[in-house]
Motif scaffolding. Sequence first.
Motif, PDB file in Angstrom:
ATOM      1  N   THR A   5       8.272  73.289  42.717  1.00  0.00           N
ATOM      2  CA  THR A   5       8.464  74.071  41.501  1.00  0.00           C
ATOM      3  C   THR A   5       8.164  75.531  41.813  1.00  0.00           C
ATOM      4  O   THR A   5       7.108  75.849  42.374  1.00  0.00           O
ATOM      5  CB  THR A   5       7.528  73.578  40.375  1.00  0.00           C
ATOM      6  OG1 THR A   5       7.751  72.180  40.185  1.00  0.00           O
ATOM      7  CG2 THR A   5       7.792  74.312  39.094  1.00  0.00           C
ATOM      8  N   SER A   7       8.186  79.710  40.300  1.00  0.00           N
ATOM      9  CA  SER A   7       8.017  80.480  39.069  1.00  0.00           C
ATOM     10  C   SER A   7       8.979  81.658  39.074  1.00  0.00           C
ATOM     11  O   SER A   7       9.049  82.392  40.063  1.00  0.00           O
ATOM     12  CB  SER A   7       6.590  81.026  38.956  1.00  0.00           C
ATOM     13  OG  SER A   7       5.675  79.975  38.895  1.00  0.00           O
ATOM     14  N   THR A   9       9.455  85.214  37.949  1.00  0.00           N
ATOM     15  CA  THR A   9       8.617  86.327  37.492  1.00  0.00           C
ATOM     16  C   THR A   9       9.462  87.595  37.427  1.00  0.00           C
ATOM     17  O   THR A   9      10.639  87.592  37.801  1.00  0.00           O
ATOM     18  CB  THR A   9       7.440  86.563  38.460  1.00  0.00           C
ATOM     19  OG1 THR A   9       7.956  87.037  39.704  1.00  0.00           O
ATOM     20  CG2 THR A   9       6.635  85.301  38.681  1.00  0.00           C
ATOM     21  N   ALA A  34      11.740  87.077  32.223  1.00  0.00           N
ATOM     22  CA  ALA A  34      10.363  86.775  32.632  1.00  0.00           C
ATOM     23  C   ALA A  34       9.431  87.946  32.324  1.00  0.00           C
ATOM     24  O   ALA A  34       8.281  87.745  31.940  1.00  0.00           O
ATOM     25  CB  ALA A  34      10.319  86.453  34.126  1.00  0.00           C
ATOM     26  N   SER A  39       6.522  84.434  32.663  1.00  0.00           N
ATOM     27  CA  SER A  39       7.160  83.658  33.729  1.00  0.00           C
ATOM     28  C   SER A  39       7.432  82.228  33.268  1.00  0.00           C
ATOM     29  O   SER A  39       6.787  81.719  32.354  1.00  0.00           O
ATOM     30  CB  SER A  39       6.281  83.658  34.975  1.00  0.00           C
ATOM     31  OG  SER A  39       5.057  83.016  34.707  1.00  0.00           O
ATOM     32  N   TYR A  40       8.390  81.608  33.937  1.00  0.00           N
ATOM     33  CA  TYR A  40       8.718  80.208  33.621  1.00  0.00           C
ATOM     34  C   TYR A  40       9.092  79.498  34.915  1.00  0.00           C
ATOM     35  O   TYR A  40       9.323  80.126  35.949  1.00  0.00           O
ATOM     36  CB  TYR A  40       9.835  80.106  32.570  1.00  0.00           C
ATOM     37  CG  TYR A  40      11.123  80.784  32.931  1.00  0.00           C
ATOM     38  CD1 TYR A  40      12.147  80.078  33.541  1.00  0.00           C
ATOM     39  CD2 TYR A  40      11.321  82.136  32.650  1.00  0.00           C
ATOM     40  CE1 TYR A  40      13.349  80.689  33.862  1.00  0.00           C
ATOM     41  CE2 TYR A  40      12.512  82.763  32.965  1.00  0.00           C
ATOM     42  CZ  TYR A  40      13.520  82.042  33.570  1.00  0.00           C
ATOM     43  OH  TYR A  40      14.706  82.654  33.893  1.00  0.00           O
ATOM     44  N   LYS A  41       9.123  78.163  34.884  1.00  0.00           N
ATOM     45  CA  LYS A  41       9.289  77.332  36.081  1.00  0.00           C
ATOM     46  C   LYS A  41      10.745  76.891  36.262  1.00  0.00           C
ATOM     47  O   LYS A  41      11.468  76.686  35.285  1.00  0.00           O
ATOM     48  CB  LYS A  41       8.418  76.074  35.989  1.00  0.00           C
ATOM     49  CG  LYS A  41       6.951  76.331  35.697  1.00  0.00           C
ATOM     50  CD  LYS A  41       6.260  76.895  36.880  1.00  0.00           C
ATOM     51  CE  LYS A  41       4.765  77.021  36.582  1.00  0.00           C
ATOM     52  NZ  LYS A  41       4.062  77.744  37.568  1.00  0.00           N
TER      53      LYS A  41
END
Length: 196
Positions: A5, A7, A9, A34, A39-41
Amino acid sequence: MPTGTASVTAKGIRFKGLYYLCERAAVEHWFETARAKGSYKVDVSFDPRNMSAIYVREPDGSFDSCFLAEWQDKYVDMCLDEIRYLQESEKLLRRQNAAKEMATKADLSAAIDSVIAEAEEMARQTAVPKSKLARTKNIRENRRAEKERNRRDEAFSLGDDDVPQTAKPEPQEKPAAISPTLAMIQKQLEERLNEK
């Protein structure tokens, strides 16, 4: 291929301490999103033998290739173990240099404080009156006394040199508090009067 996984950013897609960029992320404004929303995965696949590229996996089974960002070029064509070793050695070096950096900052701060203290001491020792009133308090009396001295010093005397001149007038009393510059001028004028 192993999966993991990453991130997303504002700086790029972060995975294992490295930053990656891809065309799809730029087109769909992933990094701006982001930055604005946090931020998200995303799910990725990678080859641990060469970490120059990772692959963002889509739910339909397709992949988007992402490549190391330009500022991460030192990791190109390295395996995951080499990258981990390099990152750990950089952390250790930063920790070792932190003490030297703190000592240097302390020395600089002490030098700055020393210069400031010296400047403040010099400012305290300067005997300049603080207010305009204190600087110009005796200006009229000083002007009057200086004009009187100039009249005596610059006066013309006509006649024979053998004729005795009248007695020299007594010098006036000094004002109680005059500036060092005026005292020096007054002393020079008195010396001129005594020479004649």
